[in-house]
Design a protein around this motif. Structure first.
Motif, PDB file in Angstrom:
ATOM      1  N   GLU A 124      21.040  -8.232  58.218  1.00 53.89           N
ATOM      2  CA  GLU A 124      22.013  -9.249  58.604  1.00 53.89           C
ATOM      3  C   GLU A 124      22.589  -9.996  57.399  1.00 53.89           C
ATOM      4  OE1 GLU A 124      24.179 -11.273  61.597  1.00 53.89           O
ATOM      5  OE2 GLU A 124      22.917  -9.499  61.720  1.00 53.89           O
ATOM      6  N   CYS A 125      21.675 -10.487  56.501  1.00 46.88           N
ATOM      7  CA  CYS A 125      22.150 -11.319  55.387  1.00 46.88           C
ATOM      8  C   CYS A 125      21.843 -10.737  54.003  1.00 46.88           C
ATOM      9  CB  CYS A 125      21.573 -12.732  55.499  1.00 46.88           C
ATOM     10  SG  CYS A 125      19.800 -12.843  55.158  1.00 46.88           S
ATOM     11  N   GLY A 126      21.066  -9.639  53.943  1.00 45.92           N
ATOM     12  CA  GLY A 126      20.756  -9.009  52.671  1.00 45.92           C
ATOM     13  C   GLY A 126      19.605  -9.650  51.908  1.00 45.92           C
ATOM     14  N   SER A 127      18.980 -10.663  52.469  1.00 47.86           N
ATOM     15  CA  SER A 127      17.870 -11.351  51.803  1.00 47.86           C
ATOM     16  C   SER A 127      16.648 -10.439  51.687  1.00 47.86           C
ATOM     17  CB  SER A 127      17.495 -12.604  52.591  1.00 47.86           C
ATOM     18  OG  SER A 127      16.284 -13.147  52.122  1.00 47.86           O
ATOM     19  N   GLU A 128      15.881 -10.637  50.635  1.00 53.95           N
ATOM     20  CA  GLU A 128      14.617  -9.915  50.463  1.00 53.95           C
ATOM     21  C   GLU A 128      13.435 -10.765  50.936  1.00 53.95           C
ATOM     22  OE1 GLU A 128      14.337  -8.671  46.394  1.00 53.95           O
ATOM     23  OE2 GLU A 128      16.094  -7.381  46.542  1.00 53.95           O
ATOM     24  N   ASN A 129      13.714 -11.926  51.493  1.00 49.63           N
ATOM     25  CA  ASN A 129      12.695 -12.877  51.912  1.00 49.63           C
ATOM     26  C   ASN A 129      12.284 -12.611  53.358  1.00 49.63           C
ATOM     27  OD1 ASN A 129      10.971 -15.008  51.753  1.00 49.63           O
ATOM     28  ND2 ASN A 129      12.541 -16.582  51.577  1.00 49.63           N
ATOM     29  N   LEU A 130      11.453 -11.554  53.566  1.00 50.20           N
ATOM     30  CA  LEU A 130      11.015 -11.136  54.888  1.00 50.20           C
ATOM     31  C   LEU A 130       9.531 -11.430  55.082  1.00 50.20           C
ATOM     32  CD1 LEU A 130      12.751  -7.637  55.035  1.00 50.20           C
ATOM     33  CD2 LEU A 130      13.617  -9.807  55.920  1.00 50.20           C
ATOM     34  N   ILE A 131       9.167 -11.807  56.302  1.00 39.58           N
ATOM     35  CA  ILE A 131       7.767 -12.079  56.641  1.00 39.58           C
ATOM     36  C   ILE A 131       7.301 -11.046  57.655  1.00 39.58           C
ATOM     37  CG2 ILE A 131       6.196 -13.697  57.763  1.00 39.58           C
ATOM     38  CD1 ILE A 131       7.946 -15.957  56.787  1.00 39.58           C
ATOM     39  N   ASN A 132       6.149 -10.411  57.390  1.00 38.87           N
ATOM     40  CA  ASN A 132       5.521  -9.495  58.331  1.00 38.87           C
ATOM     41  C   ASN A 132       4.756 -10.362  59.326  1.00 38.87           C
ATOM     42  OD1 ASN A 132       3.720  -7.773  59.680  1.00 38.87           O
ATOM     43  ND2 ASN A 132       3.606  -6.390  57.940  1.00 38.87           N
ATOM     44  N   LEU A 133       5.256 -10.463  60.565  1.00 36.55           N
ATOM     45  CA  LEU A 133       4.662 -11.380  61.538  1.00 36.55           C
ATOM     46  C   LEU A 133       3.258 -10.974  61.967  1.00 36.55           C
ATOM     47  CD1 LEU A 133       7.809 -12.146  63.703  1.00 36.55           C
ATOM     48  CD2 LEU A 133       6.811 -13.532  61.891  1.00 36.55           C
ATOM     49  N   ALA A 134       2.973  -9.681  62.075  1.00 27.77           N
ATOM     50  CA  ALA A 134       1.630  -9.237  62.427  1.00 27.77           C
ATOM     51  C   ALA A 134       0.638  -9.638  61.339  1.00 27.77           C
ATOM     52  CB  ALA A 134       1.593  -7.734  62.650  1.00 27.77           C
ATOM     53  N   GLN A 135       1.030  -9.455  60.088  1.00 26.87           N
ATOM     54  CA  GLN A 135       0.162  -9.818  58.970  1.00 26.87           C
ATOM     55  C   GLN A 135      -0.073 -11.323  58.948  1.00 26.87           C
ATOM     56  OE1 GLN A 135       1.919  -9.230  55.126  1.00 26.87           O
ATOM     57  NE2 GLN A 135      -0.060  -9.077  54.119  1.00 26.87           N
ATOM     58  N   ARG A 136       0.938 -12.081  59.265  1.00 23.63           N
ATOM     59  CA  ARG A 136       0.831 -13.540  59.226  1.00 23.63           C
ATOM     60  C   ARG A 136      -0.148 -14.061  60.272  1.00 23.63           C
ATOM     61  NH1 ARG A 136       5.661 -17.622  57.997  1.00 23.63           N
ATOM     62  NH2 ARG A 136       4.280 -19.284  57.398  1.00 23.63           N
ATOM     63  N   CYS A 137      -0.326 -13.316  61.378  1.00 23.28           N
ATOM     64  CA  CYS A 137      -1.259 -13.727  62.431  1.00 23.28           C
ATOM     65  C   CYS A 137      -2.671 -13.239  62.160  1.00 23.28           C
ATOM     66  CB  CYS A 137      -0.785 -13.195  63.775  1.00 23.28           C
ATOM     67  SG  CYS A 137       0.710 -13.974  64.347  1.00 23.28           S
ATOM     68  N   GLY A 138      -2.902 -12.647  61.003  1.00 24.10           N
ATOM     69  CA  GLY A 138      -4.238 -12.169  60.665  1.00 24.10           C
ATOM     70  C   GLY A 138      -4.402 -10.684  60.879  1.00 24.10           C
ATOM     71  N   PHE A 139      -3.313  -9.974  61.145  1.00 26.52           N
ATOM     72  CA  PHE A 139      -3.368  -8.539  61.380  1.00 26.52           C
ATOM     73  C   PHE A 139      -2.324  -7.868  60.519  1.00 26.52           C
ATOM     74  CE2 PHE A 139      -4.618 -10.743  65.171  1.00 26.52           C
ATOM     75  CZ  PHE A 139      -5.754 -10.085  65.552  1.00 26.52           C
ATOM     76  N   GLU A 140      -2.608  -6.645  60.141  1.00 32.74           N
ATOM     77  CA  GLU A 140      -1.595  -5.895  59.400  1.00 32.74           C
ATOM     78  C   GLU A 140      -1.829  -4.420  59.644  1.00 32.74           C
ATOM     79  OE1 GLU A 140       0.144  -5.383  54.915  1.00 32.74           O
ATOM     80  OE2 GLU A 140      -1.793  -6.305  55.188  1.00 32.74           O
ATOM     81  N   ARG A 141      -0.776  -3.716  59.864  1.00 30.13           N
ATOM     82  CA  ARG A 141      -0.839  -2.260  59.950  1.00 30.13           C
ATOM     83  C   ARG A 141      -0.009  -1.713  58.833  1.00 30.13           C
ATOM     84  NH1 ARG A 141      -0.515   0.020  66.013  1.00 30.13           N
ATOM     85  NH2 ARG A 141      -2.445  -0.863  66.739  1.00 30.13           N
TER      86      ARG A 141
END
Length: 153
Positions: A124-141
């Motif tokens: 949408e805006c070209g930003s590299e500032n992305l958050i992995n929401l699963a990782q943020r909740c204590g999980f990551e795949r």
């Protein structure tokens, strides 16, 4: 012998991890922790207006288990609102269906399969500032692994 615990299927991880009363510093607040599966039960029952049976099927759990989850989640949210506590969402015994990223700059949501390559920029805006929401909740795949940390509390 106890029955093995089934992981709860989560379609959409929370967009935000914490909620607190306005005008109060977070460090002075007590926390009420809501697990990701309790959050999903709230989302399905109260936001999506699903019947308990349908929501339980969506989460891959029994209807009585769903009913217990939603009751606990509602009590925790009510306690936080009434007593002015911070709500913090993390942990639980869950299985995310997709990797979901949120752009910090514009709020755009990117949903990808776990085998797909992680996005580098927001479409949408070209930003590299992305958050992995699963990782943020204590999980990551991670790509190609299939499972994250289950049962994390």
């Amino acid at each position: 012998m106890t029955r093995s615990r089934k992981s709860r299927r989560i379609q959409k991880p929370p967009l935000f991890q914490r909620f607190k009363p306005a005008g109060v510093r977070a460090r002075t607040l007590q926390r009420v922790v809501i697990s990701v599966d309790e959050y999903e039960a709230l989302r399905l029952a109260d936001c999506e207006s699903m019947e308990h049976k349908q929501a339980a099927e969506e989460m891959n759990i029994s209807r009585p288990t769903f009913t217990r989850l939603i009751e606990v989640a509602r009590k925790k949210v009510a306690k936080a609102i009434i007593e002015g506590k911070e709500i913090f969402i993390e942990g639980g015994f869950v299985d995310f269906q997709h990797n979901i990223f949120r752009c910090v700059n514009c709020g755009y949501i990117i949903q990808i399969n776990f085998n797909d390559e992680f996005p580098q920029t927001c479409p949408e805006c070209g930003s590299e500032n992305l958050i992995n929401l699963a990782q943020r909740c204590g999980f990551e795949r991670r790509q190609g692994r299939g499972h994250g940390r289950k049962g994390f509390r």
